[in-house]
Scaffold this motif. Structure first.
Motif, PDB file in Angstrom:
ATOM      1  N   UNK A 127      54.381  52.992  10.747  1.00  0.00           N
ATOM      2  CA  UNK A 127      53.822  51.948   9.889  1.00  0.00           C
ATOM      3  C   UNK A 127      52.311  52.016   9.892  1.00  0.00           C
ATOM      4  N   UNK A 128      51.680  51.102   9.162  1.00  0.00           N
ATOM      5  CA  UNK A 128      50.217  51.046   9.095  1.00  0.00           C
ATOM      6  C   UNK A 128      49.762  49.633   9.393  1.00  0.00           C
ATOM      7  N   UNK A 129      48.499  49.513   9.784  1.00  0.00           N
ATOM      8  CA  UNK A 129      47.927  48.208  10.078  1.00  0.00           C
ATOM      9  C   UNK A 129      47.786  47.367   8.823  1.00  0.00           C
ATOM     10  N   UNK A 130      47.771  46.042   8.960  1.00  0.00           N
ATOM     11  CA  UNK A 130      47.653  45.161   7.788  1.00  0.00           C
ATOM     12  C   UNK A 130      46.314  45.343   7.082  1.00  0.00           C
ATOM     13  N   UNK A 131      46.383  45.552   5.775  1.00  0.00           N
ATOM     14  CA  UNK A 131      45.179  45.705   4.944  1.00  0.00           C
ATOM     15  C   UNK A 131      44.235  46.771   5.496  1.00  0.00           C
ATOM     16  N   UNK A 132      44.806  47.836   6.034  1.00  0.00           N
ATOM     17  CA  UNK A 132      43.951  48.832   6.686  1.00  0.00           C
ATOM     18  C   UNK A 132      43.619  50.032   5.797  1.00  0.00           C
ATOM     19  N   UNK A 133      44.248  50.121   4.616  1.00  0.00           N
ATOM     20  CA  UNK A 133      43.959  51.261   3.752  1.00  0.00           C
ATOM     21  C   UNK A 133      42.639  51.050   3.005  1.00  0.00           C
ATOM     22  N   UNK A 134      41.713  51.987   3.211  1.00  0.00           N
ATOM     23  CA  UNK A 134      40.399  51.919   2.563  1.00  0.00           C
ATOM     24  C   UNK A 134      40.079  53.308   2.034  1.00  0.00           C
ATOM     25  N   UNK A 135      39.355  53.378   0.919  1.00  0.00           N
ATOM     26  CA  UNK A 135      38.973  54.664   0.346  1.00  0.00           C
ATOM     27  C   UNK A 135      37.462  54.689   0.122  1.00  0.00           C
ATOM     28  N   UNK A 136      36.833  55.838   0.360  1.00  0.00           N
ATOM     29  CA  UNK A 136      35.410  55.994   0.062  1.00  0.00           C
ATOM     30  C   UNK A 136      35.144  57.431  -0.384  1.00  0.00           C
ATOM     31  N   UNK A 137      34.161  57.629  -1.276  1.00  0.00           N
ATOM     32  CA  UNK A 137      33.892  58.967  -1.812  1.00  0.00           C
ATOM     33  C   UNK A 137      33.237  59.871  -0.774  1.00  0.00           C
ATOM     34  N   UNK A 138      33.441  61.184  -0.936  1.00  0.00           N
ATOM     35  CA  UNK A 138      32.890  62.160  -0.003  1.00  0.00           C
ATOM     36  C   UNK A 138      31.828  63.012  -0.692  1.00  0.00           C
ATOM     37  N   UNK A 139      30.844  63.404   0.063  1.00  0.00           N
ATOM     38  CA  UNK A 139      29.804  64.273  -0.467  1.00  0.00           C
ATOM     39  C   UNK A 139      28.993  64.851   0.672  1.00  0.00           C
ATOM     40  N   UNK A 140      28.025  65.662   0.329  1.00  0.00           N
ATOM     41  CA  UNK A 140      27.137  66.254   1.320  1.00  0.00           C
ATOM     42  C   UNK A 140      25.707  66.073   0.846  1.00  0.00           C
ATOM     43  N   UNK A 141      24.826  65.811   1.760  1.00  0.00           N
ATOM     44  CA  UNK A 141      23.417  65.674   1.418  1.00  0.00           C
ATOM     45  C   UNK A 141      22.534  66.064   2.585  1.00  0.00           C
ATOM     46  N   UNK A 142      21.409  66.674   2.272  1.00  0.00           N
ATOM     47  CA  UNK A 142      20.465  67.052   3.331  1.00  0.00           C
ATOM     48  C   UNK A 142      19.042  66.918   2.810  1.00  0.00           C
ATOM     49  N   UNK A 143      18.229  66.150   3.528  1.00  0.00           N
ATOM     50  CA  UNK A 143      16.821  65.989   3.166  1.00  0.00           C
ATOM     51  C   UNK A 143      16.079  67.287   3.497  1.00  0.00           C
ATOM     52  N   UNK A 144      15.307  67.787   2.538  1.00  0.00           N
ATOM     53  CA  UNK A 144      14.571  69.028   2.789  1.00  0.00           C
ATOM     54  C   UNK A 144      13.485  68.830   3.834  1.00  0.00           C
ATOM     55  N   UNK A 145      13.056  67.589   4.012  1.00  0.00           N
ATOM     56  CA  UNK A 145      12.090  67.246   5.056  1.00  0.00           C
ATOM     57  C   UNK A 145      12.612  66.023   5.807  1.00  0.00           C
ATOM     58  N   UNK A 146      12.381  65.993   7.103  1.00  0.00           N
ATOM     59  CA  UNK A 146      12.746  64.824   7.900  1.00  0.00           C
ATOM     60  C   UNK A 146      11.537  63.925   8.146  1.00  0.00           C
ATOM     61  N   UNK A 147      10.351  64.395   7.780  1.00  0.00           N
ATOM     62  CA  UNK A 147       9.141  63.636   8.105  1.00  0.00           C
ATOM     63  C   UNK A 147       8.171  63.641   6.932  1.00  0.00           C
TER      64      UNK A 147
END
Length: 513
Positions: free
Chosen positions: A382-402
């Protein structure tokens, strides 16, 4: 001649007195200038508070950053502020139900959290260690397992994100003399100083809050997530793309109690599905798939959803290409409830089956002690009550961190696919190294916002993060197809890697940092 000499001396005396008077006037002007600047700074500081460091974003990484800076002895006496738009996340006792958002915490991240004093709180709340990972392919018989030679050693820990934040928040309360925290505080604008021509009016980063208050800081740290306002306002370019996938997450109830110390992951043509241990009776589901399929999974009733999960993990193929259900063939009344791509034999090919079998046989002859026994994951009831959630996937990387007086960490700097469970660990690695360079800068009496040591942070973290992100992205793309040549390639790759324990140990060592 005497008269001329006296006249010359008199003129020189006048010149010296003029020079001295000018020097005195200059010194007084300088002193007045310094006093004026000091008065202006005091006035500015009284109206617009000046901090040595402001951290924007109080999630897992931002709160860890605040704790880490507050505990560093070289930064004692520095004014540090954490800004969080949400409410204070406290947890007197853990909820009865598990949260859907969890992270896989590596031994390196656990060591960081332990050093911050938060790990004991996490252990006293709840976390689940695992000591083995099994990954296998839906389009072939290839699999790979990662485990410790000593099965008592922990590979990683599955911890709810809310538990991590609550533990860090609890520890941060003990550092109130060193770190100020403002919750429910929204930033509406950042104003940046010019790196070469420092303006007298704005020598530092200016942070304008929604309540009208303005703060100044010598260093701004952006820990405000993948949609980082700090990164965007600083003009830091980001390389990013969407995977046209969504992740369906849920809390799963197992059919029966089990030791549940294995993390399971299977690569389906539509994306990877993972089952991560939460307790002896619960696991966490992360199913990456197409947007359409994700919506279909959300619309299923609980019984059909559970059937789909079990089929995705346990459906195996015989050598003849027909599917069968090991140990529990009568578990489902009708295969029509299952997504066709999971149970049809179109994902397997005779070429891949034969070549994979031959390659596996050759490896067993060359390295008879290599390889791993295939295990089946526990079945889901079984599954937990109201536990199904969906979110989009992607990839991102900042060319600079500073940038000048700015550093970004965590998801603000890098966003990865969840298939390797490295998102939180990369962020905690940022925290550890940025603390190190700021501590050294403070010890040497340097400006905390100077580019010299910030560049050291950027270089070191990009050197670690980029290979990990590239490997995750390549793995995602390689397993997103059922084309026979690529299936054959990854089959050979998995089997060869599984047969080489030293290589697997290197992979585990890199991922555990």
């Amino acid at each position: 001649m005497l008269t001329f000499a006296k006249a010359k001396l008199a003129v020189l005396g006048i010149v010296r007195r003029c020079v001295a008077l000018r020097a005195l006037n200059g010194a007084q002007a300088v002193r007045r200038g310094f006093a004026s600047t000091e008065r202006d700074e005091k006035s500015s500081t009284s109206e617009n508070e000046l901090f040595d460091i402001i951290i924007s974003g109080g999630g897992m990484v931002g709160t860890a950053m605040a704790c880490s800076l507050g505990l560093d002895p070289n930064l004692a006496g520095k004014k540090i502020l954490l800004l969080e738009a949400g409410h204070k996340k406290e947890m007197d006792k853990v909820p009865e139900t598990y949260s859907t958002r969890v992270s896989s915490i590596s031994p390196g991240s656990a060591a960081l959290l332990s050093g911050l004093g938060a790990w004991d709180h996490i252990v006293n709340m709840r976390c689940k260690p695992y000591n083995k990972i099994q990954v296998w392919d839906a389009c072939s018989d290839a699999l790979i397992t990662f485990d410790k030679e000593n099965l008592q050693d922990k590979m990683a820990y599955i911890v709810e994100n809310d538990v991590i934040v609550a533990a860090l928040t609890k520890q941060l309360q003990t550092l109130s003399d060193h770190v100020e925290v403002q919750y429910r505080t929204k930033v509406v604008k950042y104003t940046w100083p010019h790196p070469y021509h420092v303006s007298e009016s704005i020598p530092w980063v200016q942070v304008t809050l929604a309540n009208g208050k303005t703060l100044h800081t010598k260093l701004l740290i952006g820990a405000d997530g993948p949609n980082s306002m700090v990164r965007r306002e600083a003009g830091i370019p980001t390389v990013k793309w969407n995977y046209n996938q969504s992740a369906v997450v849920a809390v799963l109830h197992l059919s029966e109690p089990t030791e549940n110390n294995v993390a399971w992951q299977r690569f389906l043509p539509t994306g990877p599905i993972a089952m991560l241990p939460l307790s002896d009776t619960e696991s966490s589901l992360v199913w990456s798939t197409s947007h359409q399929h994700a919506e279909e999974l959300l619309q299923l009733d609980e019984e059909s959803f559970v059937d789909a999960i079990n089929s995705a993990f346990k459906l195996l193929f015989s050598q003849a290409g027909y599917f069968y259900w090991p140990y529990w063939s009568q578990a489902f009344a009708s295969e029509s409830r299952l997504p066709s791509k999971l149970w049809s034999n179109e994902n397997h090919s005779e070429l891949v089956e034969t070549a994979g079998s031959l390659f596996r046989t050759a490896l067993s002859v060359l390295m008879p002690d290599s390889g791993s026994a295939r295990q089946l994951p526990p079945s889901v009831a079984g599954i937990g009550p109201k536990s199904r959630v969906v979110f989009p996937l992607g990839m991102g990387h900042a060319t600079e961190y500073i940038r000048h007086r700015v550093a970004i960490i965590g998801d603000a700097a890098h966003r990865v696919h969840p298939l390797a469970g490295q998102g939180a660990n990369l962020g905690f690695g940022d925290v550890a190294y940025l603390t190190k360079v700021l501590s050294q800068a403070a010890f040497n009496g340097k400006d905390l916002g100077a580019m010299q040591h910030l560049l050291e942070f950027e270089t070191e973290r990009q050197r670690h993060n980029l290979p990990m992100m590239a490997a995750v992205d390549l793995m995602k793309r390689l397993y997103s197809t059922n084309a026979a040549p690529l299936v054959l390639l990854r089959t050979f790759g998995l089997q060869a890697t599984n047969a080489l324990p030293p290589f697997k140990e290197q992979i585990m060592a890199y991922a555990s940092k």
